[in-house]
Scaffold this motif. Structure first.
Motif, PDB file in Angstrom:
ATOM      1  N   ARG A  31      23.392  45.670  47.680  1.00  0.00           N
ATOM      2  CA  ARG A  31      22.639  46.471  48.688  1.00  0.00           C
ATOM      3  C   ARG A  31      22.897  47.389  49.008  1.00  0.00           C
ATOM      4  O   ARG A  31      23.917  47.921  48.332  1.00  0.00           O
ATOM      5  CB  ARG A  31      22.555  45.520  50.296  1.00  0.00           C
ATOM      6  CG  ARG A  31      22.480  44.104  50.439  1.00  0.00           C
ATOM      7  CD  ARG A  31      21.763  43.525  51.711  1.00  0.00           C
ATOM      8  NE  ARG A  31      22.241  42.087  51.451  1.00  0.00           N
ATOM      9  CZ  ARG A  31      23.391  40.776  51.683  1.00  0.00           C
ATOM     10  NH1 ARG A  31      24.710  42.031  52.184  1.00  0.00           N
ATOM     11  NH2 ARG A  31      22.811  40.158  51.665  1.00  0.00           N
ATOM     12  N   SER A  32      22.210  48.506  49.959  1.00  0.00           N
ATOM     13  CA  SER A  32      22.809  49.796  50.132  1.00  0.00           C
ATOM     14  C   SER A  32      23.588  49.788  50.945  1.00  0.00           C
ATOM     15  O   SER A  32      24.003  48.839  52.056  1.00  0.00           O
ATOM     16  CB  SER A  32      21.054  50.159  50.328  1.00  0.00           C
ATOM     17  OG  SER A  32      20.569  49.493  51.940  1.00  0.00           O
ATOM     18  N   ASN A  61      29.179  52.725  47.304  1.00  0.00           N
ATOM     19  CA  ASN A  61      30.731  53.438  47.212  1.00  0.00           C
ATOM     20  C   ASN A  61      31.818  52.783  46.895  1.00  0.00           C
ATOM     21  O   ASN A  61      32.834  53.357  46.243  1.00  0.00           O
ATOM     22  CB  ASN A  61      30.285  54.124  48.636  1.00  0.00           C
ATOM     23  CG  ASN A  61      29.367  55.450  48.353  1.00  0.00           C
ATOM     24  OD1 ASN A  61      29.078  55.711  47.104  1.00  0.00           O
ATOM     25  ND2 ASN A  61      29.230  56.049  49.718  1.00  0.00           N
ATOM     26  N   ARG A  62      31.947  51.933  47.924  1.00  0.00           N
ATOM     27  CA  ARG A  62      32.846  50.770  48.322  1.00  0.00           C
ATOM     28  C   ARG A  62      33.141  49.684  46.552  1.00  0.00           C
ATOM     29  O   ARG A  62      34.531  49.855  46.230  1.00  0.00           O
ATOM     30  CB  ARG A  62      32.630  49.524  49.012  1.00  0.00           C
ATOM     31  CG  ARG A  62      32.852  50.212  49.926  1.00  0.00           C
ATOM     32  CD  ARG A  62      33.749  48.992  51.371  1.00  0.00           C
ATOM     33  NE  ARG A  62      31.997  48.503  51.890  1.00  0.00           N
ATOM     34  CZ  ARG A  62      31.805  47.132  51.865  1.00  0.00           C
ATOM     35  NH1 ARG A  62      32.613  46.300  52.127  1.00  0.00           N
ATOM     36  NH2 ARG A  62      30.426  46.375  52.317  1.00  0.00           N
ATOM     37  N   THR A  63      32.763  49.530  45.721  1.00  0.00           N
ATOM     38  CA  THR A  63      32.431  48.907  44.677  1.00  0.00           C
ATOM     39  C   THR A  63      32.402  49.888  43.680  1.00  0.00           C
ATOM     40  O   THR A  63      33.785  48.900  42.502  1.00  0.00           O
ATOM     41  CB  THR A  63      30.841  48.643  44.007  1.00  0.00           C
ATOM     42  OG1 THR A  63      31.152  47.144  45.022  1.00  0.00           O
ATOM     43  CG2 THR A  63      31.457  47.979  42.635  1.00  0.00           C
ATOM     44  N   SER A  82      17.875  46.200  41.214  1.00  0.00           N
ATOM     45  CA  SER A  82      18.449  47.021  41.408  1.00  0.00           C
ATOM     46  C   SER A  82      19.279  46.804  42.904  1.00  0.00           C
ATOM     47  O   SER A  82      18.135  46.521  43.264  1.00  0.00           O
ATOM     48  CB  SER A  82      17.909  48.880  40.867  1.00  0.00           C
ATOM     49  OG  SER A  82      18.606  47.925  39.705  1.00  0.00           O
ATOM     50  N   PRO A  83      20.375  47.904  43.482  1.00  0.00           N
ATOM     51  CA  PRO A  83      21.455  47.968  42.581  1.00  0.00           C
ATOM     52  C   PRO A  83      22.253  47.434  42.308  1.00  0.00           C
ATOM     53  O   PRO A  83      22.364  46.362  42.608  1.00  0.00           O
ATOM     54  CB  PRO A  83      21.579  49.263  43.676  1.00  0.00           C
ATOM     55  CG  PRO A  83      21.749  48.605  44.926  1.00  0.00           C
ATOM     56  CD  PRO A  83      20.195  47.879  45.138  1.00  0.00           C
ATOM     57  N   PRO A 121      31.004  42.075  53.090  1.00  0.00           N
ATOM     58  CA  PRO A 121      31.106  42.200  51.707  1.00  0.00           C
ATOM     59  C   PRO A 121      30.934  42.988  50.678  1.00  0.00           C
ATOM     60  O   PRO A 121      29.787  44.072  51.217  1.00  0.00           O
ATOM     61  CB  PRO A 121      30.146  40.572  51.088  1.00  0.00           C
ATOM     62  CG  PRO A 121      29.670  39.636  52.769  1.00  0.00           C
ATOM     63  CD  PRO A 121      30.162  41.217  53.738  1.00  0.00           C
ATOM     64  N   PRO A 122      31.604  43.092  49.891  1.00  0.00           N
ATOM     65  CA  PRO A 122      30.976  44.305  49.170  1.00  0.00           C
ATOM     66  C   PRO A 122      29.586  44.252  47.860  1.00  0.00           C
ATOM     67  O   PRO A 122      30.026  44.849  47.548  1.00  0.00           O
ATOM     68  CB  PRO A 122      32.444  44.624  48.741  1.00  0.00           C
ATOM     69  CG  PRO A 122      33.072  43.508  48.235  1.00  0.00           C
ATOM     70  CD  PRO A 122      32.934  42.716  49.345  1.00  0.00           C
ATOM     71  N   TYR A 123      29.284  42.942  47.858  1.00  0.00           N
ATOM     72  CA  TYR A 123      28.268  42.309  47.302  1.00  0.00           C
ATOM     73  C   TYR A 123      27.954  41.504  47.660  1.00  0.00           C
ATOM     74  O   TYR A 123      28.553  40.959  48.417  1.00  0.00           O
ATOM     75  CB  TYR A 123      29.142  43.119  45.665  1.00  0.00           C
ATOM     76  CG  TYR A 123      29.954  41.463  45.358  1.00  0.00           C
ATOM     77  CD1 TYR A 123      29.946  40.243  45.142  1.00  0.00           C
ATOM     78  CD2 TYR A 123      31.419  42.109  45.617  1.00  0.00           C
ATOM     79  CE1 TYR A 123      30.621  39.388  44.831  1.00  0.00           C
ATOM     80  CE2 TYR A 123      32.701  41.200  45.534  1.00  0.00           C
ATOM     81  CZ  TYR A 123      31.731  39.623  45.023  1.00  0.00           C
ATOM     82  OH  TYR A 123      32.567  39.449  44.456  1.00  0.00           O
TER      83      TYR A 123
END
Length: 257
Positions: free
Chosen positions: A37-38, A43-45, A76-77, A117-119
């Protein structure tokens, strides 16, 4: 078996074995997509891939490695990771070594925050390089030129016979036409594990979006391509059931850029 037939069969078997021994080894690729998500997920990924995953992948012998972000694509993203291995055994060994890598495990544990979660979802697939395009070709880069754009295309087929026919079409002339009109091929591979099988996935590179449009127009009107696609059994309607693509930009730390 008559002696003459036996000798003929033995000679043929010997020639086939020699040809197999001389054939280049076909690389194996793992494609991993992190859908996000936004917010801070991107940035973390990116930080994780640059500072944790990529150094560990290098330590276990993966490479070349491509890390890309979506520019124009469905869902995306997302971040896309292409990791190359010289053999299936090398892939297996790399997974075991990364699992035992203390530094990697610590970084991966910090990245995989359950509370935040990062994704959204991660998908991974395993592919094998075409016989006639056995390894990744990294586009030349002197480190001074702007990053290229990349396009990943996937062709699904109704069954394995149709998919193999499309592989043959690529290897008997389509890839050569790509090169002739100015496209820069990166890899061509058959899906082995993943969704929507059977499928073929490949990647091309261009200087920019304008160049992409120009070379695809040249490809569409190329006489050799027109001749190839007009052969019986090679029309898209017969061997391709779905085409999807994504326009990508490489990360600054990607081997492939």
């Amino acid at each position: 078996m008559k002696r003459r037939n036996f000798l003929t069969a033995s000679a043929a078997a010997g020639m086939a074995a020699a040809a197999s021994a001389d054939a280049p080894k076909r690389a194996w690729y793992q494609l991993t997509c992190y859908y996000m998500r936004s917010g801070t997920q991107g940035n973390r990924t990116s930080d994780y891939l640059r500072d944790v995953w990529l150094p560990a992948a290098k330590r276990v012998g993966a490479g070349p490695v491509g890390i890309f972000n979506a520019v124009i694509a469905e869902h995306s993203p997302f971040a896309l990771v292409l990791a190359s291995y010289p053999s299936l055994a090398a892939f297996e060994t790399a997974q075991d070594r990364m699992a035992a890598d203390v530094e990697y495990r610590q970084g991966a544990d910090a990245y995989n925050n359950i509370a935040d979660p990062p994704y959204v979802r991660m998908e991974s697939s395993l592919l094998r390089a075409f016989p006639g395009f056995p390894a990744v070709e990294v586009p030349a880069n002197d480190g001074k030129r702007p990053a290229r754009i990349f396009e990943m295309r996937t062709y699904e087929s109704v069954n394995e016979k149709a998919s193999l026919r499309k592989v043959g079409m690529f290897e008997s002339g389509e890839i050569a036409v790509f090169r002739k009109v100015g496209m820069i091929p990166v890899f061509f591979a058959q899906g082995v594990l993943g969704t929507a099988l059977p499928k073929i996935t490949y990647m091309l590179s261009y200087d920019d979006l304008e160049a992409r449009d120009r070379v695809w127009r040249a490809f569409g009107s190329d006489p050799e391509w027109q001749k190839l696609r007009s052969q019986p059994g090679l029309s898209d309607a017969e061997i391709v059931s779905n085409i999807s693509n994504a326009i990508l930009r490489p990360a600054a730390y990607s081997d492939i850029r």
